[in-house]
Design a protein around this motif. Sequence first.
Motif, PDB file in Angstrom:
ATOM      1  N   VAL A   1       4.263 -46.450  -0.925  1.00 39.65           N
ATOM      2  CA  VAL A   1       5.294 -46.252   0.100  1.00 39.65           C
ATOM      3  C   VAL A   1       6.056 -47.556   0.335  1.00 39.65           C
ATOM      4  O   VAL A   1       7.275 -47.557   0.498  1.00 39.65           O
ATOM      5  CB  VAL A   1       4.665 -45.742   1.411  1.00 39.65           C
ATOM      6  N   GLY A   2       5.330 -48.688   0.345  1.00 46.62           N
ATOM      7  CA  GLY A   2       5.989 -49.974   0.517  1.00 46.62           C
ATOM      8  C   GLY A   2       6.973 -50.260  -0.599  1.00 46.62           C
ATOM      9  O   GLY A   2       8.097 -50.734  -0.365  1.00 46.62           O
ATOM     10  N   GLN A   3       6.575 -49.953  -1.838  1.00 48.67           N
ATOM     11  CA  GLN A   3       7.478 -50.152  -2.980  1.00 48.67           C
ATOM     12  C   GLN A   3       8.682 -49.226  -2.888  1.00 48.67           C
ATOM     13  O   GLN A   3       9.823 -49.629  -3.143  1.00 48.67           O
ATOM     14  CB  GLN A   3       6.709 -49.922  -4.286  1.00 48.67           C
ATOM     15  N   LEU A   4       8.427 -47.959  -2.522  1.00 46.72           N
ATOM     16  CA  LEU A   4       9.519 -46.998  -2.380  1.00 46.72           C
ATOM     17  C   LEU A   4      10.473 -47.423  -1.264  1.00 46.72           C
ATOM     18  O   LEU A   4      11.698 -47.317  -1.396  1.00 46.72           O
ATOM     19  CB  LEU A   4       8.953 -45.606  -2.093  1.00 46.72           C
ATOM     20  N   ALA A   5       9.908 -47.913  -0.159  1.00 50.15           N
ATOM     21  CA  ALA A   5      10.745 -48.361   0.957  1.00 50.15           C
ATOM     22  C   ALA A   5      11.632 -49.529   0.544  1.00 50.15           C
ATOM     23  O   ALA A   5      12.807 -49.619   0.944  1.00 50.15           O
ATOM     24  CB  ALA A   5       9.871 -48.765   2.140  1.00 50.15           C
ATOM     25  N   THR A   6      11.094 -50.424  -0.284  1.00 49.30           N
ATOM     26  CA  THR A   6      11.900 -51.544  -0.784  1.00 49.30           C
ATOM     27  C   THR A   6      13.042 -51.036  -1.651  1.00 49.30           C
ATOM     28  O   THR A   6      14.183 -51.501  -1.545  1.00 49.30           O
ATOM     29  CB  THR A   6      11.028 -52.520  -1.595  1.00 49.30           C
ATOM     30  N   VAL A   7      12.736 -50.060  -2.522  1.00 51.47           N
ATOM     31  CA  VAL A   7      13.781 -49.465  -3.358  1.00 51.47           C
ATOM     32  C   VAL A   7      14.874 -48.843  -2.487  1.00 51.47           C
ATOM     33  O   VAL A   7      16.073 -48.997  -2.753  1.00 51.47           O
ATOM     34  CB  VAL A   7      13.179 -48.398  -4.301  1.00 51.47           C
ATOM     35  N   VAL A   8      14.463 -48.144  -1.427  1.00 54.63           N
ATOM     36  CA  VAL A   8      15.439 -47.534  -0.513  1.00 54.63           C
ATOM     37  C   VAL A   8      16.331 -48.599   0.118  1.00 54.63           C
ATOM     38  O   VAL A   8      17.547 -48.426   0.233  1.00 54.63           O
ATOM     39  CB  VAL A   8      14.711 -46.711   0.574  1.00 54.63           C
ATOM     40  N   MET A   9      15.731 -49.718   0.539  1.00 54.52           N
ATOM     41  CA  MET A   9      16.516 -50.798   1.132  1.00 54.52           C
ATOM     42  C   MET A   9      17.493 -51.383   0.126  1.00 54.52           C
ATOM     43  O   MET A   9      18.634 -51.724   0.462  1.00 54.52           O
ATOM     44  CB  MET A   9      15.590 -51.898   1.657  1.00 54.52           C
ATOM     45  N   VAL A  10      17.055 -51.494  -1.136  1.00 47.45           N
ATOM     46  CA  VAL A  10      17.952 -51.985  -2.191  1.00 47.45           C
ATOM     47  C   VAL A  10      19.124 -51.026  -2.385  1.00 47.45           C
ATOM     48  O   VAL A  10      20.286 -51.438  -2.477  1.00 47.45           O
ATOM     49  CB  VAL A  10      17.178 -52.162  -3.518  1.00 47.45           C
ATOM     50  N   VAL A  11      18.827 -49.729  -2.430  1.00 51.62           N
ATOM     51  CA  VAL A  11      19.885 -48.729  -2.599  1.00 51.62           C
ATOM     52  C   VAL A  11      20.851 -48.763  -1.415  1.00 51.62           C
ATOM     53  O   VAL A  11      22.077 -48.712  -1.591  1.00 51.62           O
ATOM     54  CB  VAL A  11      19.276 -47.319  -2.764  1.00 51.62           C
ATOM     55  N   LEU A  12      20.309 -48.855  -0.204  1.00 54.24           N
ATOM     56  CA  LEU A  12      21.168 -48.941   0.981  1.00 54.24           C
ATOM     57  C   LEU A  12      22.048 -50.195   0.921  1.00 54.24           C
ATOM     58  O   LEU A  12      23.216 -50.163   1.313  1.00 54.24           O
ATOM     59  CB  LEU A  12      20.314 -48.974   2.249  1.00 54.24           C
ATOM     60  N   GLY A  13      21.468 -51.287   0.419  1.00 54.18           N
ATOM     61  CA  GLY A  13      22.263 -52.504   0.271  1.00 54.18           C
ATOM     62  C   GLY A  13      23.425 -52.309  -0.679  1.00 54.18           C
ATOM     63  O   GLY A  13      24.546 -52.756  -0.422  1.00 54.18           O
ATOM     64  N   ILE A  14      23.179 -51.613  -1.784  1.00 53.13           N
ATOM     65  CA  ILE A  14      24.252 -51.342  -2.760  1.00 53.13           C
ATOM     66  C   ILE A  14      25.305 -50.414  -2.160  1.00 53.13           C
ATOM     67  O   ILE A  14      26.516 -50.637  -2.307  1.00 53.13           O
ATOM     68  CB  ILE A  14      23.655 -50.742  -4.050  1.00 53.13           C
TER      69      ILE A  14
END
Length: 532
Positions: free
Chosen positions: A359-372
């Motif tokens: 979940v932590g890794q997925l949450a980081t990916v989500v934050m990266v996508v939101l940043g983009i």
Amino acid sequence: MTTLDFAVLAAYFVLIFAIGFSFARRNRSSTEYFLADRNVGWFAIGTSLFATNISSEHFIGLAGSGATTGLAVGHFEWLAVFMVLTLGWVFTPFYLRSAVFTMPEFLERRYGPACRWYLTTVSVLAYIFTKISVSLYAGALLLETLLGWDFYTSAVVMVVATGVYTVAGGLAAVIYTELVQAIILLGGAIVLTALGLSEVGGWSALRAKVPADFFSMIRPMSHPDFPWTGIFFGAPILGIWYWCTDQAMVQRVLGAKNEAHARGGTMLAALLKITPVFVLVLPGVIAKALYPDVTGDNAYPIMVLRLLPSGLTGLMVAALMAALMSSLSATFNSSSTLITFDVYRKLRPQATETQLVRVGQLATVVMVVLGILWVPFIRTLSSQVFVYLQSVSAYISPPIAVVFLFGVFWPRANKEGAVTALASGAILGAARFVLEVMKARPLVADSPALTWFVSVNFLHFAVLLFVIATVLLVGVSLATAATPAAQLRGLTFGTLEGGYVTSEAERRTMRWQAPLSVALMLGVIALWVIFR
């Protein structure tokens, strides 16, 4: 940028990715992934705290203010010395002995779940709409100027590059890449400052070429940006929130081997925070003396483009990338920690260690996508709106600082008082932000009270909000039932388990850490006297 410059920049990326991915296979548990197995030493903690704090907007903003008003903006850097030492000496025992993963988790233990949800929500939203956006905006502008990349390419490359090793390696990858990044960004900044001073003819020549008040840090109470009253009474309130209660900063201390290493790390960070005045603000003053066409925020890029020879330009671009990536990685990692422990585990208390890491890794990916996804909107926002976005921290931080300070110092503070202080502070802070955006409209212009509410210096406003939150927390706490003593065990100075010093080894360490900490604070006071 020559071939040599690009080679230096490529070497930087190879080194950072090598360090980041070296930790990818070590994350078998949530403690390993989110807190680096609580095994981080003082040097890594100190450099990581510094690198997390210094981002691309510091290179642009501090140098820009230096070119416009002189060294006065450096107050925030030197005040940070006192704030980060407060983290090490005041808050660290509570955070480490309670074995929490997040600041909202600590707040729940002290006051209850409502405070936890409030701080989690505010923190994640602030990371998305202020920290990520401002860092990307400043970093993309720098790369657009120095490398010729278009704004969108610059922003996306930075987000993806940072996200990759943050997802893979967790906090350990973030901390140890930040260690290298701190050395690179400091090295690049020192080189540019030295070359600039040499070009201008030395310290005496620099002072002769700029207004005398550029080297005066104590400004009158009526100063629009840096009134001395706001600096010495308002800025520390923001500093307590940022350095002592913000997840992105405190998470480094949570991963410490023990309290002695945590304090040692904060002491190193305090020492490093003395330097930005001389290697980030001063270059702006130098740019003003060398280039009359400097207009604030272009001071640092102009220095890089006009002063640095081949090879050193690549080093400086690497330093700027290091500043941006260290702050972004810290934001991504702390956001994923908050989402994992304060949302997912709260809803799924039986989650396994593997599920928490995923979940932590997925949450980081989500934050990266939101940043983009946020990048196109960043480009359309005016610089003034970015000033407003950054000022949000001044409007939300005072009540948070109040509940943490009273939480550890005053056992009588209870959940009713904390919720009242946080809610009232949020309403007043939001009102200030909304009215500030629309202050040219008749609603504000026709009301003297609203005009004052909007126009008062944001640091003075922080003091006002702090006082209001304090009165509400104390008043409501005294008017309602006290928290049962059993719930306060280990959470306040009066109930700190084992006392402040828990062993003879700890006592021996404090015998040299305490005088060194005092020396650091006296050194900053001496600098204020010199540049008064």
